[in-house]
Design a protein around this motif. Structure first.
Motif, mmCIF file in Angstrom:
data_model
loop_
_atom_site.group_PDB
_atom_site.id
_atom_site.type_symbol
_atom_site.label_atom_id
_atom_site.label_comp_id
_atom_site.label_asym_id
_atom_site.label_seq_id
_atom_site.Cartn_x
_atom_site.Cartn_y
_atom_site.Cartn_z
ATOM 1 N N LEU A 1 1.012 -1.117 -0.166
ATOM 2 C CA LEU A 1 -0.115 0.086 0.222
ATOM 3 C C LEU A 1 0.669 0.870 -0.647
ATOM 4 N N PRO A 2 0.622 2.171 -0.230
ATOM 5 C CA PRO A 2 1.545 3.563 -0.776
ATOM 6 C C PRO A 2 0.996 4.061 0.785
ATOM 7 N N VAL A 3 1.943 4.448 1.345
ATOM 8 C CA VAL A 3 1.507 5.007 2.837
ATOM 9 C C VAL A 3 1.398 6.610 2.505
ATOM 10 N N GLU A 4 1.869 6.643 1.651
ATOM 11 C CA GLU A 4 2.163 8.268 0.938
ATOM 12 C C GLU A 4 1.182 9.109 0.921
ATOM 13 N N VAL A 5 -0.069 7.999 0.883
ATOM 14 C CA VAL A 5 -1.498 8.631 1.015
ATOM 15 C C VAL A 5 -2.383 8.700 2.622
ATOM 16 N N LEU A 6 -1.907 8.541 3.098
ATOM 17 C CA LEU A 6 -2.335 7.990 4.495
ATOM 18 C C LEU A 6 -2.142 9.377 4.717
ATOM 19 N N ASP A 7 -3.060 10.053 5.827
ATOM 20 C CA ASP A 7 -3.198 11.162 6.376
ATOM 21 C C ASP A 7 -3.091 11.285 7.856
ATOM 22 N N GLU A 8 -2.779 11.705 8.521
ATOM 23 C CA GLU A 8 -2.256 11.558 9.782
ATOM 24 C C GLU A 8 -2.902 10.577 10.743
ATOM 25 N N ARG A 9 -4.144 10.759 10.737
ATOM 26 C CA ARG A 9 -4.898 9.422 11.864
ATOM 27 C C ARG A 9 -4.457 8.439 11.141
ATOM 28 N N GLY A 10 -4.011 8.027 9.884
ATOM 29 C CA GLY A 10 -3.931 6.951 9.206
ATOM 30 C C GLY A 10 -3.021 6.200 10.122
ATOM 31 N N LEU A 11 -2.047 7.429 9.693
ATOM 32 C CA LEU A 11 -0.204 7.219 9.873
ATOM 33 C C LEU A 11 -0.239 5.826 11.448
ATOM 34 N N THR A 12 -1.021 6.888 12.442
ATOM 35 C CA THR A 12 -0.929 7.155 13.247
ATOM 36 C C THR A 12 -1.643 5.412 14.303
ATOM 37 N N ASP A 13 -2.507 5.159 13.505
ATOM 38 C CA ASP A 13 -3.163 3.728 13.936
ATOM 39 C C ASP A 13 -2.583 2.679 13.033
ATOM 40 N N ALA A 14 -2.047 2.949 11.707
ATOM 41 C CA ALA A 14 -0.806 1.979 10.951
ATOM 42 C C ALA A 14 0.184 1.949 12.439
ATOM 43 N N VAL A 15 0.744 2.619 13.271
ATOM 44 C CA VAL A 15 2.220 3.192 13.655
ATOM 45 C C VAL A 15 1.643 1.502 15.212
ATOM 46 N N THR A 16 0.422 2.231 15.397
ATOM 47 C CA THR A 16 -0.191 1.886 16.592
ATOM 48 C C THR A 16 -0.147 -0.120 16.304
ATOM 49 N N THR A 17 -1.148 -0.198 15.205
ATOM 50 C CA THR A 17 -1.176 -1.546 14.451
ATOM 51 C C THR A 17 -0.122 -2.623 14.403
ATOM 52 N N VAL A 18 0.598 -1.583 13.654
ATOM 53 C CA VAL A 18 1.743 -2.796 13.692
ATOM 54 C C VAL A 18 2.570 -3.472 14.860
ATOM 55 N N ALA A 19 2.784 -1.902 16.057
ATOM 56 C CA ALA A 19 3.413 -2.458 16.985
ATOM 57 C C ALA A 19 2.635 -3.800 17.746
ATOM 58 N N ARG A 20 1.028 -3.747 17.914
ATOM 59 C CA ARG A 20 0.497 -4.513 18.400
ATOM 60 C C ARG A 20 0.549 -5.494 18.045
ATOM 61 N N LEU A 21 1.323 -5.598 16.474
ATOM 62 C CA LEU A 21 0.939 -6.594 15.757
ATOM 63 C C LEU A 21 2.261 -7.846 16.098
ATOM 64 N N ARG A 22 3.164 -6.405 16.312
ATOM 65 C CA ARG A 22 4.737 -7.344 16.207
ATOM 66 C C ARG A 22 4.937 -7.765 17.842
ATOM 67 N N SER A 23 4.004 -7.435 18.632
ATOM 68 C CA SER A 23 4.139 -8.046 20.249
ATOM 69 C C SER A 23 3.123 -9.303 19.960
ATOM 70 N N GLN A 24 2.641 -9.198 18.596
ATOM 71 C CA GLN A 24 1.527 -10.574 19.256
ATOM 72 C C GLN A 24 2.931 -11.596 18.752
ATOM 73 N N LEU A 25 3.247 -11.238 17.814
ATOM 74 C CA LEU A 25 4.828 -12.237 16.991
ATOM 75 C C LEU A 25 5.507 -12.326 17.708
ATOM 76 N N GLN A 26 6.080 -12.108 18.906
ATOM 77 C CA GLN A 26 7.121 -11.728 19.498
ATOM 78 C C GLN A 26 6.688 -12.702 20.518
ATOM 79 N N ALA A 27 5.196 -12.751 20.901
ATOM 80 C CA ALA A 27 4.842 -13.808 21.591
ATOM 81 C C ALA A 27 4.888 -15.028 21.329
ATOM 82 N N VAL A 28 4.714 -15.027 20.058
ATOM 83 C CA VAL A 28 4.595 -16.533 18.969
ATOM 84 C C VAL A 28 5.774 -16.714 19.554
ATOM 85 N N GLU A 29 6.443 -16.048 18.822
ATOM 86 C CA GLU A 29 7.556 -16.447 18.912
ATOM 87 C C GLU A 29 8.767 -17.353 20.038
ATOM 88 N N LEU A 30 8.194 -16.808 21.062
ATOM 89 C CA LEU A 30 8.717 -16.666 22.629
ATOM 90 C C LEU A 30 7.873 -18.394 23.047
#
Length: 444
Positions: A37-66
């Motif tokens: 997806l082109p991140v350039e089209v994201l507005d400020e709210r979209g960027l905020t939501d995307a960053v927080t969601t990625v952080a949550r997903l990363r934690s979930q994947l790390q939990a699975v990995e552990l």
């Protein structure tokens, strides 16, 4: 009547392992779609939501990995695969360093066996991996001597702080704050356990700081050097405090009589610089004031000051000493520091070594410096509180212009104000018998 027979083939149900692989493959495909997806089209709210969601997903994947790593270690799959340990097995599969994986295996084991609430919070993406590590390592210090119910309460409290549910602002507490909080987590739960846990935490923190201390320095070949270091928490805080103090001179202050003054030179040299650049300048100032002719056994130099009458009447009545930084010390503390420090006697009114050298020397002597220390306890600029020990002796009448190297022509200035005096934009003006000020020169 004929009967027909049907041959039915029973297909095996997919195993849990294969189902997990399928789900993970789907997750990977979804992430791949997001990456396209082109991140350039994201507005400020979209960027905020995307960053927080990625952080949550990363934690979930790390939990699975552990969890996978803990299971592999328990099953001893490394032995069947011919590897020397679970860390080596994981390293071969992932390409990561064994040392790093070894630490992760310990965390995975503890999350599986003892800290299930933290594992659930990480798996739900509510906390981050480093937060989970701080909680586990912090509570593990005294876990064997704390009742299980009490430890669980402490774990839940730390998770609430990590998510922000138990902070005043509602903002998740970062790992640095969690490390301080976990040392005192039992404070409201049990006084005796709190004291024991804090004592063990501080001791372990000190031991970790000592064992993990290192320093590297590299010459870049372009007039600069770059380096990295890791020091104990105490020394890091001391260094930060010193550098922040040196890099943030006060513009407003008071002279010896309490009259408010404005330092016209404050910040002029570092104006326009970023905070890191200012800290770099401050570090250079710190290095310039290290001893160049020797490495002292102690950072303390005690100057025992006493008038001649008191010296003649006896030393027993003198029970307080004063350091060159202005600190008052009791007799016991002076004796302790004197075991390693240099002791310099300064008797006022008695015989002394020659202090005025006229034009015979370019630089002021150590004896002259000691004599100035009896008059000044800090930089001679009014309102400046840099200690005398950090000052450089300046010729008020330049030596190159015929000024003598004697006490009447000597004034102690800190690094910043000494540079300002030689800047050319300021004049050094006497303010009182022992204080000076810098006035900005008028432009012609």
């Amino acid at each position: 009547m004929s009967t027909a027979t049907l041959d039915a083939t029973v297909l095996p149900l997919p195993s849990p392992g294969s189902r997990a692989a399928v789900v993970l493959e789907r997750a990977g495909e979804a992430v791949g779609e997001v990456a396209d997806l082109p991140v350039e089209v994201l507005d400020e709210r979209g960027l905020t939501d995307a960053v927080t969601t990625v952080a949550r997903l990363r934690s979930q994947l790390q939990a699975v990995e552990l969890a996978l790593a803990a299971e592999a270690e328990q099953r001893r799959v490394a032995a069947d695969a011919g590897d020397t340990g679970a860390d080596a097995w994981l390293s071969r599969l992932t390409g990561e360093r064994r040392e790093q994986l070894r630490g992760g295996l310990r965390l995975a084991r503890l999350l599986r066996e003892r800290y299930r609430a933290t594992a659930r919070a990480l798996g739900a993406g509510e906390i981050r991996l480093e937060q989970a590590r701080v909680i586990v390592e912090g509570l593990e210090v005294s876990a064997d001597d704390v009742p299980e119910t009490l430890r669980v309460q402490a774990e839940e409290l730390m998770i609430a702080k990590a998510t922000g549910a138990a902070t005043r602002t509602g903002v998740p507490m970062p790992p640095t704050g969690l490390r301080r909080a976990v040392r005192r987590v039992y404070g409201r739960l049990d006084a005796d356990i709190a004291a024991m846990h804090l004592r063990r935490s501080v001791r372990r923190n000190h031991q970790r700081g000592v064992t993990k201390t290192w320093f590297t320095l590299h010459d870049n070949g372009d007039g600069t050097c770059a380096g990295r270091f890791c020091v104990p928490e105490l020394h890091g805080q001391v260094l930060r405090t010193v550098l922040e103090t040196l890099s943030a001179p006060r513009r407003f202050g008071r002279d010896g009589t309490g009259t408010p003054l404005v330092d016209a030179s404050a910040g002029t040299e570092t104006s326009g610089l970023g905070w890191c650049d200012k800290l770099g300048r401050a570090f250079c100032e710190l290095l310039e004031h290290l001893p160049t002719d020797r490495l002292p056994r102690s950072v303390f130099t005690l100057m025992a000051t006493i008038d001649l009458d008191s010296l003649r009447s006896g030393l027993n009545a003198a029970g307080v000493g004063t350091s060159t930084t202005g600190a008052d010390l009791d007799a016991g503390e002076v004796r302790r520091l004197a075991c390693e420090a240099g002791i310099v006697p300064a008797v006022l009114g008695g015989a002394s070594v020659p202090l005025d050298l006229g034009r015979t020397r370019r630089l002021h002597t150590e004896k002259q410096r000691q004599a100035l220390g009896l008059v000044h306890d800090s930089c001679a600029i009014a309102s400046c509180d840099r200690p005398f020990a950090w000052t450089e002796i300046h010729h008020t009448h330049a030596w190159s212009a015929g000024g003598a190297t004697d006490l009447a022509n000597a004034v102690p200035l800190c690094w910043a104000h000494h540079r300002a005096v030689h800047d050319g934009r300021f004049d050094l003006i006497r303010h009182s018998a022992s204080e000076w000020v810098l006035h900005r020169r008028r432009r012609c």
